[in-house]
Design an enzyme around this catalytic site. Structure first.
Site, mmCIF file in Angstrom:
data_model
loop_
_atom_site.group_PDB
_atom_site.id
_atom_site.type_symbol
_atom_site.label_atom_id
_atom_site.label_comp_id
_atom_site.label_asym_id
_atom_site.label_seq_id
_atom_site.Cartn_x
_atom_site.Cartn_y
_atom_site.Cartn_z
ATOM 1 N N ASP A 128 0.692 -1.214 -0.177
ATOM 2 C CA ASP A 128 0.093 -0.092 -0.189
ATOM 3 C C ASP A 128 0.975 1.228 -0.135
ATOM 4 O OD1 ASP A 128 -2.080 -1.657 0.031
ATOM 5 O OD2 ASP A 128 -2.280 -1.526 2.221
ATOM 6 N N SER A 134 -7.542 -1.160 0.802
ATOM 7 C CA SER A 134 -8.444 -1.010 -0.355
ATOM 8 C C SER A 134 -8.967 -2.371 -0.960
ATOM 9 C CB SER A 134 -7.700 -0.451 -1.471
ATOM 10 O OG SER A 134 -6.130 -0.566 -1.283
ATOM 11 N N ARG A 137 2.350 -29.265 -6.532
ATOM 12 C CA ARG A 137 2.439 -29.484 -7.968
ATOM 13 C C ARG A 137 0.980 -30.170 -8.141
ATOM 14 N NH1 ARG A 137 7.810 -32.389 -7.376
ATOM 15 N NH2 ARG A 137 7.015 -32.732 -5.051
ATOM 16 N N LYS A 146 -8.546 -0.843 8.763
ATOM 17 C CA LYS A 146 -7.870 -0.091 9.175
ATOM 18 C C LYS A 146 -6.324 -0.370 8.942
ATOM 19 C CE LYS A 146 -8.380 3.328 12.466
ATOM 20 N NZ LYS A 146 -8.810 4.094 14.180
ATOM 21 N N THR A 190 2.562 13.881 -4.261
ATOM 22 C CA THR A 190 2.258 14.956 -3.256
ATOM 23 C C THR A 190 0.565 14.940 -3.243
ATOM 24 O OG1 THR A 190 2.217 16.430 -5.075
ATOM 25 C CG2 THR A 190 3.968 16.511 -3.497
ATOM 26 N N LYS A 224 -1.012 3.929 -7.974
ATOM 27 C CA LYS A 224 -0.735 5.455 -8.604
ATOM 28 C C LYS A 224 0.289 5.808 -9.438
ATOM 29 C CE LYS A 224 0.608 9.820 -8.139
ATOM 30 N NZ LYS A 224 0.635 11.480 -7.318
ATOM 31 N N LYS A 242 1.580 2.016 -5.083
ATOM 32 C CA LYS A 242 2.432 1.625 -6.494
ATOM 33 C C LYS A 242 1.475 1.631 -7.508
ATOM 34 C CE LYS A 242 2.497 -2.508 -4.219
ATOM 35 N NZ LYS A 242 1.857 -1.935 -3.090
ATOM 36 N N GLY A 273 -4.498 -4.400 -3.763
ATOM 37 C CA GLY A 273 -5.513 -3.370 -4.096
ATOM 38 C C GLY A 273 -4.895 -1.985 -4.170
ATOM 39 N N HIS A 274 -4.851 -1.944 -5.910
ATOM 40 C CA HIS A 274 -4.209 -0.675 -6.290
ATOM 41 C C HIS A 274 -5.068 0.428 -6.645
ATOM 42 C CE1 HIS A 274 -0.747 -3.427 -7.204
ATOM 43 N NE2 HIS A 274 -0.897 -3.606 -5.841
ATOM 44 N N GLN A 316 1.893 -6.143 -3.260
ATOM 45 C CA GLN A 316 2.506 -6.071 -1.862
ATOM 46 C C GLN A 316 3.765 -5.468 -1.422
ATOM 47 O OE1 GLN A 316 1.338 -9.491 -3.395
ATOM 48 N NE2 GLN A 316 -0.822 -8.518 -2.573
HETATM 49 P P1 GDP Z 1 -0.726 0.091 -3.377
HETATM 50 O O1 GDP Z 1 -1.218 -1.068 -3.168
HETATM 51 O O2 GDP Z 1 0.681 0.402 -3.331
HETATM 52 O O3 GDP Z 1 -1.192 0.745 -4.912
HETATM 53 O O4 GDP Z 1 -1.530 1.471 -2.562
HETATM 54 P P2 GDP Z 1 -3.083 1.776 -2.279
HETATM 55 O O5 GDP Z 1 -3.821 2.141 -3.479
HETATM 56 O O6 GDP Z 1 -3.559 0.460 -1.604
HETATM 57 O O7 GDP Z 1 -2.838 2.784 -1.183
HETATM 58 C C1 GDP Z 1 -2.475 3.927 -1.334
HETATM 59 C C2 GDP Z 1 -3.581 4.967 -1.061
HETATM 60 O O8 GDP Z 1 -2.847 6.192 -0.899
HETATM 61 C C3 GDP Z 1 -4.428 5.171 -2.206
HETATM 62 O O9 GDP Z 1 -5.733 5.590 -1.460
HETATM 63 C C4 GDP Z 1 -4.018 6.246 -3.002
HETATM 64 O O10 GDP Z 1 -5.018 6.874 -3.762
HETATM 65 C C5 GDP Z 1 -3.327 7.265 -2.080
HETATM 66 N N1 GDP Z 1 -2.361 7.923 -2.488
HETATM 67 C C6 GDP Z 1 -1.403 7.178 -3.278
HETATM 68 N N2 GDP Z 1 -0.387 8.411 -3.238
HETATM 69 C C7 GDP Z 1 -0.539 9.449 -2.575
HETATM 70 C C8 GDP Z 1 -0.001 10.441 -2.237
HETATM 71 O O11 GDP Z 1 1.014 11.251 -2.593
HETATM 72 N N3 GDP Z 1 -0.817 11.399 -1.185
HETATM 73 C C9 GDP Z 1 -1.941 11.011 -0.812
HETATM 74 N N4 GDP Z 1 -2.660 11.979 0.073
HETATM 75 N N5 GDP Z 1 -2.409 9.924 -1.105
HETATM 76 C C10 GDP Z 1 -1.805 9.091 -1.877
HETATM 77 P P1 IMO Z 2 -0.958 -4.239 -2.221
HETATM 78 O O1 IMO Z 2 -0.424 -4.736 -3.379
HETATM 79 C C1 IMO Z 2 -1.002 -4.457 2.281
HETATM 80 C C2 IMO Z 2 -1.100 -8.711 3.566
HETATM 81 C C3 IMO Z 2 -2.354 -9.078 4.524
HETATM 82 C C4 IMO Z 2 -1.523 -9.836 5.696
HETATM 83 C C5 IMO Z 2 -0.368 -10.870 4.749
HETATM 84 C C6 IMO Z 2 -1.006 -12.047 4.135
HETATM 85 O O2 IMO Z 2 -2.345 -3.550 -2.342
HETATM 86 O O3 IMO Z 2 -0.080 -3.480 -1.537
HETATM 87 P P2 IMO Z 2 -2.565 -12.939 2.063
HETATM 88 O O4 IMO Z 2 -4.039 -12.606 1.898
HETATM 89 O O5 IMO Z 2 -1.685 -12.191 1.197
HETATM 90 O O6 IMO Z 2 -2.099 -14.298 2.634
HETATM 91 O O7 IMO Z 2 -2.133 -11.945 3.749
HETATM 92 O O8 IMO Z 2 -0.088 -9.690 3.781
HETATM 93 N N1 IMO Z 2 -1.330 -8.053 2.390
HETATM 94 C C7 IMO Z 2 -1.091 -6.808 2.067
HETATM 95 N N2 IMO Z 2 -0.885 -5.789 2.607
HETATM 96 N N3 IMO Z 2 -1.235 -4.325 0.899
HETATM 97 C C8 IMO Z 2 -1.411 -5.417 0.152
HETATM 98 O O9 IMO Z 2 -1.268 -5.460 -1.167
HETATM 99 C C9 IMO Z 2 -1.298 -6.866 0.573
HETATM 100 N N4 IMO Z 2 -1.521 -8.158 -0.010
HETATM 101 C C10 IMO Z 2 -1.622 -8.906 1.357
HETATM 102 O O10 IMO Z 2 -2.917 -7.792 4.947
HETATM 103 O O11 IMO Z 2 -1.121 -9.120 6.570
HETATM 104 MG MG MG Z 3 -2.900 -1.666 -1.698
#
Ligand code: GDP
Ligand code: IMO
Ligand code: MG
Length: 437
Positions: free
Chosen positions: A14, A300, A144, A305, A418, A19, A17, A41-42, A225
């Site tokens: 999270d 996402s 396998r 939380k 930003t 974005k 990536k 969740g991207h 991840q």
């Molecule tokens: P990912 O899993 O690495 O793609 O990240 P997620 O999308 O799960 O979580 C990143 C969250 O931060 C998302 O809600 C984005 O919209 C938000 N986000 C990304 N870059 C920025 C930033 O520079 N500033 C703020 N305020 N939010 C951001």
């Molecule tokens: P993105 O790509 C944050 C975490 C889960 C748990 C652990 C194992 O959005 O960054 P799993 O379901 O993979 O067996 O859970 O990994 N986890 C993530 N945490 N961002 C993710 O993906 C995650 N994918 C799995 O919360 O701690």
């Molecule tokens: Mg994510």
């Protein structure tokens, strides 16, 4: 040179990536996912429109860009179909641009049931998985006997394999976990209905990527991840079940290592983690709540939380080393805007050398370390949407420059985010040869 780039999370996921991949895609021809599944969740936000992708690569908003799911990705056909339908509601078509490796393992209902049963069984010791069945699906691959996408296209084999796998799962679900069995006929019916949708998309992905490379096409490899969730190098057992570190790109897509030119680490300006496991800089106080609220740190994928804390440079230097990160993108700088002071963890008490920070070693317990912080004065000004480094408040600039200094790398943080919108991005140095900046 093609300038192909890997986008890799350097923390616990999270980092933003999605974005960054969406922002970069304009200058590329193809985006490849190489590990993970719909546990990812991207989030992409363009002109206030929000799209969350779980399986489909984050390049999908650009209509001429190819999107590929490499063999390292575990695919839930039902969830992939849902995502395709969600995109079509936004008038985004995947026709002739989404391609899938026949070698991708399938994630099916019995994996989800097993994931849930195990987490419930472990109670307080649970991993805090996304309960999407990812761990069991990867286990079946390693054992396998798991089903792969190509099995969908041989009905006789599909039925035979599915029957025996479900028998095996049901025995455990019913007799060990004391829960309900999965119905073979329901799983089979779903698969037989869905398989035609994917048939034309199944391709020999390694060949496709090699052809693209030869034709000077530019490719983004999109990590899911983060490095600290890596099965082998992360905070085991509180990790995911795939290799999120750099090796996953090669095994999960079939690309040659010489075809990767840049490894862009994505790092949040603070830290978050979802689920269980050690988190040395975690803040269980008002500042932690502030980061959670201002950063909208709600998962996402699961809506949980996210736990929050200060940036941890001890762990970051480890993931930079492990992945040979060549360039860093610092995200969510704007989230720190209102704080009177900002801290960075620069060491752990009693731990002298980086070599000892082997995150998955039982000899080194990240649960018990005490962070040592360097304190920076806050900047108390909005950085939201700033697109030039020179326009950042001096205190924010100093914060960023210190990270480079600590990592012992100059001209390393090349992109700063930003805000969540695609446009809210600073290109400090155009090392990736991006167009239109
Ligand atoms: P990912 O899993 O690495 O793609 O990240 P997620 O999308 O799960 O979580 C990143 C969250 O931060 C998302 O809600 C984005 O919209 C938000 N986000 C990304 N870059 C920025 C930033 O520079 N500033 C703020 N305020 N939010 C951001
Ligand atoms: P993105 O790509 C944050 C975490 C889960 C748990 C652990 C194992 O959005 O960054 P799993 O379901 O993979 O067996 O859970 O990994 N986890 C993530 N945490 N961002 C993710 O993906 C995650 N994918 C799995 O919360 O701690
Ligand atoms: Mg994510």
């Amino acid at each position: 040179m093609n300038n192909n780039v890997v986008i890799l999370g350097t923390q616990w996921g999270d980092e933003g990536k999605g974005k960054i991949v969406d922002f970069l895609t304009e200058s590329f021809d193809c985006v490849v996912r190489y590990q993970g599944g719909h546990n990812a969740g991207h989030t992409l936000i363009v002109n206030k429109k929000k799209i969350i992708l779980h399986l489909i690569p984050s390049g999908i908003l650009y209509k001429d860009v190819l999107c590929i799911l490499g063999n390292g990705v575990v695919i839930s056909p039902v969830d992939l179909l849902q995502e395709i339908n969600m995109l079509s509601d936004f008038n985004i078509s995947i026709n002739n641009r989404l391609f899938i490796s026949g070698n991708c393992p399938l994630v099916l209902d019995y994996h989800v049931k097993m994931d849930i049963a195990r987490e419930q069984f472990l109670k307080n010791d649970c991993i805090g998985t996304t309960k999407k069945g990812i761990g069991p699906a990867y286990e079946d691959k390693v054992a396998r006997y798991g089903l792969k996408i190509y099995d969908l296209y041989n009905e006789k084999i599909l039925k035979k394999k599915l029957k025996s796998i479900i028998q095996y799962y049901n025995f455990q679900l019913v007799h060990y976990y004391k829960t309900f069995p999965v119905d073979y006929h329901v799983v089979l019916k779903d698969l037989l209905e869905i398989k035609y949708i994917f048939q034309k998309k199944v391709q020999d992905i390694p060949n496709m990527l090699h052809r693209m490379y030869k034709n000077k096409k530019r490719i983004i490899f999109e990590g899911a991840q983060g490095a600290l969730l890596d099965l082998d190098h992360g905070t085991f057992p509180y990790v995911t079940s795939s290799n999120t570190t750099i090796g996953g790109v090669l095994t999960g897509s079939g690309v040659h290592y010489k075809q990767i030119n840049c490894i862009l680490g994505v790092t949040k300006s603070y830290c978050t983690r979802v689920g269980s496991g050690p988190f040395p800089t975690e803040l269980k106080n008002d500042i932690g709540d502030y980061l959670c609220n201002k950063g909208k740190e709600i998962g996402s994928t699961t809506g949980r939380k996210r736990r929050t804390g200060w940036l941890d440079l001890v762990l970051l230097s480890r993931t930079v080393m492990l992945n040979s990160i060549t360039s860093l993108c610092l995200t969510k700088l704007d989230v720190l805007d209102d704080l009177p002071e900002v801290k960075i963890c620069i060491a752990y008490k009693n731990i002298k050398t980086l070599e000892m920070i082997e995150t998955s070693s039982k000899y080194f317990n990240l649960f018990n370390v005490k962070p040592v912080y360097k304190v920076f004065p806050g900047w108390k000004k909005s950085t939201r949407g700033i697109v030039r480094f020179s326009q950042l408040p001096v205190n924010a600039q100093n914060y960023i420059l210190y990270i480079e200094e600590y990592l012992g790398k100059t001209e390393f943080i090349d992109i700063i985010s930003t805000g969540p919108e695609r446009s809210e991005t600073i290109i400090v140095r155009n090392k990736l040869n991006l167009q239109n900046i």
